[in-house]
Enzyme design. Structure first.
Site, short mmCIF file in Angstrom:
data_model
loop_
_atom_site.label_atom_id
_atom_site.label_comp_id
_atom_site.label_asym_id
_atom_site.label_seq_id
_atom_site.Cartn_x
_atom_site.Cartn_y
_atom_site.Cartn_z
N ASN A 9 40.23 38.52 48.41
CA ASN A 9 38.92 38.04 48.44
C ASN A 9 39.23 36.44 48.43
O ASN A 9 39.66 35.82 47.34
CB ASN A 9 38.13 38.39 47.19
CG ASN A 9 36.95 37.68 47.15
OD1 ASN A 9 36.35 36.83 48.00
ND2 ASN A 9 36.14 37.71 46.00
N LYS A 11 37.13 34.00 48.65
CA LYS A 11 35.92 33.31 48.34
C LYS A 11 35.65 32.14 49.12
O LYS A 11 36.01 31.94 50.31
CB LYS A 11 36.31 32.93 46.62
CG LYS A 11 36.65 33.90 45.89
CD LYS A 11 36.68 33.85 44.45
CE LYS A 11 37.37 34.80 43.69
NZ LYS A 11 36.97 34.67 42.06
N HIS A 98 29.63 41.53 43.95
CA HIS A 98 30.79 41.10 43.08
C HIS A 98 29.89 39.95 41.90
O HIS A 98 28.76 39.60 42.04
CB HIS A 98 31.50 39.88 43.90
CG HIS A 98 32.56 39.03 43.38
ND1 HIS A 98 32.46 38.28 42.62
CD2 HIS A 98 33.89 39.25 43.71
CE1 HIS A 98 33.69 37.74 42.17
NE2 HIS A 98 34.55 38.43 42.85
N GLU A 100 30.27 37.22 40.77
CA GLU A 100 29.81 35.79 40.98
C GLU A 100 28.44 35.70 41.87
O GLU A 100 27.78 35.17 41.63
CB GLU A 100 30.79 35.09 42.02
CG GLU A 100 31.98 34.87 41.15
CD GLU A 100 33.45 34.69 41.74
OE1 GLU A 100 33.59 34.37 43.08
OE2 GLU A 100 34.44 34.67 41.08
N GLU A 170 36.12 45.15 38.08
CA GLU A 170 36.53 43.63 37.76
C GLU A 170 35.80 43.41 36.51
O GLU A 170 34.54 42.63 36.55
CB GLU A 170 35.95 42.89 38.88
CG GLU A 170 36.64 43.21 40.43
CD GLU A 170 36.52 42.13 41.15
OE1 GLU A 170 37.57 41.76 41.65
OE2 GLU A 170 35.76 41.40 41.18
N GLY A 176 39.50 35.28 37.54
CA GLY A 176 40.05 33.84 37.74
C GLY A 176 40.33 33.18 36.29
O GLY A 176 40.46 31.84 36.34
N SER A 215 42.51 38.52 38.09
CA SER A 215 43.81 37.85 37.74
C SER A 215 45.23 38.57 38.04
O SER A 215 45.96 38.72 37.43
CB SER A 215 43.75 37.48 36.37
OG SER A 215 42.95 36.33 36.08
C1 PEP Z 1 37.76 38.39 42.33
O1 PEP Z 1 37.21 37.36 42.85
O2 PEP Z 1 37.50 39.31 43.00
C2 PEP Z 1 38.83 38.39 41.51
C3 PEP Z 1 39.32 39.20 41.11
O3 PEP Z 1 39.49 36.95 41.47
P1 PEP Z 1 41.13 36.58 40.50
O4 PEP Z 1 42.01 37.72 41.15
O5 PEP Z 1 41.18 35.02 40.87
O6 PEP Z 1 40.81 36.96 39.08
#
Ligand code: PEP
Length: 253
Positions: A9, A11, A98, A100, A170, A176, A215
């Protein structure tokens, strides 16, 4: 037997030249064929066409980060991209729900369910993201939170729709932040998710790919993928680095 799936992803990151470089690196580092896993990238919508051209005939599949929730192919919805448009550019996957988007764009469970439906109506596979906040995790009621997020979509689309969908767990506190859920913590939740599906339909529960996101990096991927109910990863930050992302993909393969 479930295949692993690794989705990058991106983003709101990238540029024309930066994406070209990233993909060139990935194409060099990934094997020319995969037998146990699938790899996909979700660039910002503006770059989908260029990415599609660069990954043609490679192992990398294409996905999108967002989709219009309305059941129309086109119309007066400024700024939106319809499922039909994504399908025209061979997007196979699309992220829905997601954290976000739930947080910054106030997307409700009902909106998430509509996006899920629109994706499937055009043959795209929705990747339904669910996750709990740190407060909910520490409050101890996080399985109930995740169950409610899943149930809202199951009730809206019907259990059979999950024959053609992916779920991504997640934990918001791990996105992040550099803080990964331990492989055991993630496995416990993934097993609970699969149990929830098996209450509805054992066959669907058995074949459903449940990804972990938060992460994930080269250093922790193999340990996560070794867990029985973890079928790959949704990767944010580490998907922007060819070496990191290809190492995660190779661990999944
Ligand atoms: C994500 O945005 O779905 C995500 C898991 O980000 P990160 O791997 O940076 O934590």
């Amino acid at each position: 037997m479930r295949q692993n799936l690794v989705i990058g992803n991106w983003k709101m990151h990238g540029s024309r030249s930066g994406n070209e470089q990233l993909l060139a690196g990935l194409l060099e580092l990934l094997p020319s064929s995969l037998s146990n896993s699938v790899v996909a990238v979700c660039p910002p919508a503006l770059y989908i066409d260029a990415v599609k051209a660069q990954i043609a005939d490679s192992v990398i599949q294409l996905g999108a980060q967002n989709i219009c929730a309305e059941s129309v192919d086109q119309g007066a919805y400024t700024g939106e991209v319809s499922a039909k448009m994504l399908a025209e550019f061979d997007c196979k996957y699309v992220l829905v729900g997601h954290s976000e988007r739930r947080e910054y764009y106030v997307e409700s469970d009902a909106v998430v369910a509509n996006k899920f439906k629109q994706a499937q109506a055009q043959g795209l596979t929705p990747v339904l993201c669910i996750g709990e906040s740190l407060e909910q995790r520490e409050g101890g009621d996080y399985i109930a939170v995740l169950t409610a997020q899943l149930k809202a979509v199951i009730d809206a689309v019907g259990i059979a729709a999950f024959n053609y969908a992916v779920v991504a767990y997640e934990p918001i506190w791990a996105i992040g932040t550099g803080k990964t859920a331990s492989a055991e913590q993630a496995q416990d939740v993934h097993a609970a998710i699969r149990d929830l599906f098996s209450e509805h339909d054992a066959a669907i529960a058995e074949q459903l790919q449940v990804l972990y996101g938060g992460s994930v990096k080269a250093a922790n991927a193999a340990e996560l993928f070794a867990m029985e109910d973890i079928d790959g990863a949704l990767v944010g930050g580490a998907s922007l680095k060819a070496e990191e992302f290809s190492a995660i993909c190779n661990a999944a393969e």
